[in-house]
Design an enzyme around this catalytic site. Structure first.
Site, PDB file in Angstrom:
ATOM      1  N   LEU A   1       0.830  -1.211   0.000  1.00 32.78           N
ATOM      2  CA  LEU A   1       0.000   0.000   0.000  1.00 32.78           C
ATOM      3  C   LEU A   1       0.864   1.261   0.000  1.00 32.78           C
ATOM      4  O   LEU A   1       0.610   2.205  -0.756  1.00 32.78           O
ATOM      5  CB  LEU A   1      -0.931   0.019   1.217  1.00 32.78           C
ATOM      6  CG  LEU A   1      -1.787   1.284   1.318  1.00 32.78           C
ATOM      7  CD1 LEU A   1      -2.784   1.354   0.172  1.00 32.78           C
ATOM      8  CD2 LEU A   1      -2.510   1.371   2.645  1.00 32.78           C
TER       9      LEU A   1
ATOM     10  N   HIS B   1     -14.712  -1.642   1.643  1.00 33.45           N
ATOM     11  CA  HIS B   1     -15.001  -0.783   0.491  1.00 33.45           C
ATOM     12  C   HIS B   1     -16.409  -0.976  -0.092  1.00 33.45           C
ATOM     13  O   HIS B   1     -17.140  -0.018  -0.305  1.00 33.45           O
ATOM     14  CB  HIS B   1     -13.990  -1.019  -0.615  1.00 33.45           C
ATOM     15  CG  HIS B   1     -12.565  -0.882  -0.188  1.00 33.45           C
ATOM     16  ND1 HIS B   1     -12.155   0.067   0.711  1.00 33.45           N
ATOM     17  CD2 HIS B   1     -11.442  -1.570  -0.535  1.00 33.45           C
ATOM     18  CE1 HIS B   1     -10.840  -0.037   0.897  1.00 33.45           C
ATOM     19  NE2 HIS B   1     -10.396  -1.031   0.161  1.00 33.45           N
TER      20      HIS B   1
END
Ligand SMILES: NC(=O)C1=CN([C@@H]2O[C@H](COP(=O)(O)OP(=O)(O)OC[C@H]3O[C@@H](n4cnc5c(N)ncnc54)[C@H](OP(=O)(O)O)[C@@H]3O)[C@@H](O)[C@H]2O)C=CC1
Ligand SMILES: O=C1O[C@H](COP(=O)(O)O)[C@@H](O)[C@H](O)[C@H]1O
Length: 474
Positions: free
Chosen positions: A23, A243
Site C-alpha cells: 500500500l 469498500h
C-alpha cells in the site's frame, strides 16, 4: 470543517507503520507526493517510515520511496522528487519494541518545533493492529498524536469491538481516523453530491423506479506477492465489510439533513442496521486457478480470492431491490463500478427494441479519475424506428483541467491533516458491518475454482438473475 484547506502552518511529522508494504509503495507515497507538489502539506514536515525489517540505510529507504513515486509517473522522476524524499528516514519498530522509534520521534519533533503535529499512520495487516496499538500507547507515541488506521478494522465483530476499546484507551475518538479509501474517491463523494443536489434523482431513488444495484470491483491483478495478506485476510474481509459495504452505504442511505461527519456516520449506521445479515445461500466464494501454486500460498489453501453476494435492505425504500456485490483478483477486467438498473418502461408495439438488451442504467466509475454515465436508449438515425444505445458520459478527469482530481489517498491524507472526519468510518458502523457478515464468515468452505481472466465461478454469475451482471467494458 475545513476539508479542502491545506494543513495549517504547523510543522508535521508523519510516522508510517508498514512503510515497506504494498500500500505504501503503490498508493501512499504517490499520494503524499501529489500533496507535496501542489503545496498542500505543511511547509515543514518529515516522514519516518517504520516496520519490523529495515530496508537498509535511510538512502535505501528513500530509494524505495523514489521508485514508488516514479512508478506513478510513468517511470520518470517528477520535478521536486529529491526534495520530497530527503524528508524521509526509516526506523524499525515492532509490537514488542518501539523504544528506538519513540526516541527518534521525540528528536525529530524537537527539530521541527514545539507545535509539531504528529500523525501516526498504521498501514499494517489487521492481525497486527492491536499489538501495534499497545506499543504506541506504552511508548507514549500516541500522546497528542492523531492515529490513522487502515482497513479492515478488525477481523470480525469481537476483534473490531476489542480494537475500538483498545484504541480508546490510548487516544480519544476525535484523534482517530479509520480509513476506507473508497470514501476518499471523488466518484463516491460525487454519488452523494448527485443525490443531494438533484431533487429529481432523489425522487426516483427507490424501489418504484430502481430494479437493482450492482457494486462491482473486478481486478485483473492477482495477489502480486501479497500471499501472506490474502492467506490471512481473504478477499471477503479485505473488501466486503470495507469498500463495497461503504459504497453500498452511500448509495442506499437516507439523506442526512446536514452535510457533516456525525450526520453522515449516523445515516450510514442507520442504513447498516437495516442491512439484512448476508446469507451463505446468496454468497459465492471463489479461488482463481493457480492460486495455490503462488509463492507463500498453502497447497491446500481455502482462502477466497473472489466473492459475490446478493444483499437486501429491510426498508420500504429498498424492499425487493437486490444489491449485488462482486470483487475478485485475476479477473477479466479491472473496474470499480456502481450500476443502478432502472425499471423497464413497458414496450410499445411497433418500435424496434432489438438492441435494448439491458434496461437503462446509471453507471458510476469509481476509478481515478471518476466518470458518471447514463446508459439510455434513443432513436437510431435513418430509416425505421430502431432504438439504440445512447450513452451520456461526464468525465470528471477532463472536465476541470485547472483543478484535476486528487487521488483517493491524497484526499485521505488531506482530510486527516485538516482534522476533518467526514469521510472516515466510525466505530459503530464498522461493528455493525461485521455483524452483517458474521453468518458468511467461515461458512465459505472450499471456494469454487474460476479461470484466470474470467468473471468468477458460474454460481456467481447466476446470482444476478436474468439481467446478469453489467459486463464492464475493457
Ligand atoms: N495493498 C493495497 O492495495 C491496500 C492495502 N490496504 C491495507 O493496508 C494495510 C497494509 O497492506 P499492504 O501494504 O498491502 O500489506 P503488505 O503485506 O504489503 O505490507 C505490510 C507492511 O506492514 C508491516 N508489517 C507486517 N506485519 C507486521 C507486524 N506484525 N507488525 C508491524 N508491522 C508489520 C510490513 O513490514 P515488516 O514485515 O518489515 O514489519 C509491511 O511494511 C492492510 O491493512 C491492508 O488492508 C488498504 C487499501 C489498499
Ligand atoms: O483495499 C484494497 O483495495 C485495493 C483496490 O483499491 P484501489 O482503488 O486502490 O485500486 C485492492 O486491490 C486491495 O486488495 C485491497 O486491499
Amino acid at each position: 470543517m475545513a476539508s479542502d484547506t491545506p494543513a495549517d502552518g504547523r510543522p508535521l511529522l508523519l510516522v508510517l507503520f508498514g512503510s515497506t508494504g504494498d500500500l505504501a509503495k503503490r498508493k501512499l507515497y504517490p499520494a503524499l507526493f501529489q500533496l507535496h507538489a501542489r503545496g498542500l502539506t505543511s511547509k515543514e514536515y518529515a516522514v519516518i517510515g517504520s516496520g519490523r525489517h529495515s530496508p537498509g540505510t535511510d538512502d535505501d529507504f528513500r530509494e524505495i520511496v523514489s521508485d514508488a513515486v516514479k512508478g506513478a509517473h510513468g517511470g520518470e522522476a517528477p520535478a521536486g522528487l529529491d526534495e520530497f524524499t530527503a524528508r524521509f528516514r526509516f526506523q524499525s519498530s515492532s509490537a514488542e519494541d518501539g523504544e528506538d522509534l519513540a526516541r527518534v520521534v521525540r528528536e525529530t519533533r524537537e527539530g521541527l518545533g514545539a507545535d509539531t503535529r504528529t500523525l501516526l499512520y498504521l498501514s499494517v495487516p489487521p492481525a497486527s493492529m492491536s499489538g501495534m496499538l499497545g506499543m504506541i500507547g506504552s511508548t507514549g507515541l500516541s500522546d497528542d498524536a492523531v492515529l490513522v488506521m487502515e482497513k479492515p478494522f478488525g477481523e470480525d465483530v469481537a476483534s473490531a469491538c476489542a480494537l475500538n476499546k483498545r484504541l480508546h484507551e490510548i487516544v480519544p475518538e476525535e484523534r482517530v481516523f479509520r480509513v476506507d479509501h473508497f470514501l476518499g474517491k471523488e466518484a463516491v463523494r460525487n454519488l452523494l453530491a448527485l443525490r443531494l443536489a438533484n431533487g429529481w434523482l432523489e425522487s426516483v431513488w427507490n424501489r418504484e423506479h430502481l430494479a437493482y444495484v450492482q457494486i462491482d470491483v473486478p481486478e485483473e491483478i492477482d495477489i502480486e506477492g501479497r500471499a501472506s495478506f490474502m492467506e490471512s485476510t481473504g478477499t471477503f474481509r479485505d473488501m466486503i465489510p470495507t469498500h463495497l459495504g461503504q459504497v453500498l452505504g452511500i448509495v442506499a442511505l437516507d439523506l442526512p439533513e446536514r452535510y457533516g461527519a456525525d450526520e453522515l456516520r449516523e445515516a450510514r449506521t442507520a442504513l447498516f442496521r437495516k442491512l439484512r445479515p448476508f446469507s451463505p445461500d446468496e454468497t459465492v466464494f471463489g479461488q482463481y486457478e493457480g492460486y495455490r501454486e503462488e509463492e507463500g500460498v498453502a497447497a491446500d489453501s481455502t482462502a477466497e480470492t473472489f466473492v459475490a453476494l446478493r444483499a437486501w435492505i429491510d426498508d420500504p425504500r429498498w424492499e425487493g431491490v437486490p444489491f449485488l456485490l462482486r470483487t475478485g483478483k485475476a479477473m477479466g477486467v479491472s473496474r470499480q463500478q456502481v450500476t443502478i438498473g432502472l425499471r423497464e418502461a413497458s414496450r410499445v408495439p411497433g418500435a424496434d427494441y432489438a438492441a435494448c438488451d439491458r434496461p437503462s442504467e446509471w453507471v458510476f466509475d469509481l476509478t481515478d479519475p471518476p466518470r458518471f454515465g447514463v446508459e439510455a436508449y434513443g432513436k437510431r438515425p435513418g430509416t425505421g424506428f430502431r432504438l439504440v444505445r445512447a450513452p451520456l458520459m461526464l468525465d470528471e478527469g477532463t472536465a476541470f483541467p485547472d483543478d484535476p482530481p486528487l487521488t483517493a489517498y491524497a484526499r485521505v491524507f488531506l482530510d486527516a491533516l485538516a482534522g476533518d472526519p467526514t469521510w472516515f468510518t466510525g466505530a459503530e458502523e464498522i461493528e455493525r458491518l461485521w455483524e452483517v457478515c458474521a453468518d458468511v464468515q467461515g461458512e465459505g468452505g472450499v471456494p469454487l475454482p474460476y479461470a484466470r481472466g474470467s468473471f468468477g465461478p458460474t454460481a456467481a454469475l447466476e446470482l444476478a438473475g436474468k439481467r446478469g451482471w453489467r459486463v464492464p467494458e475493457k
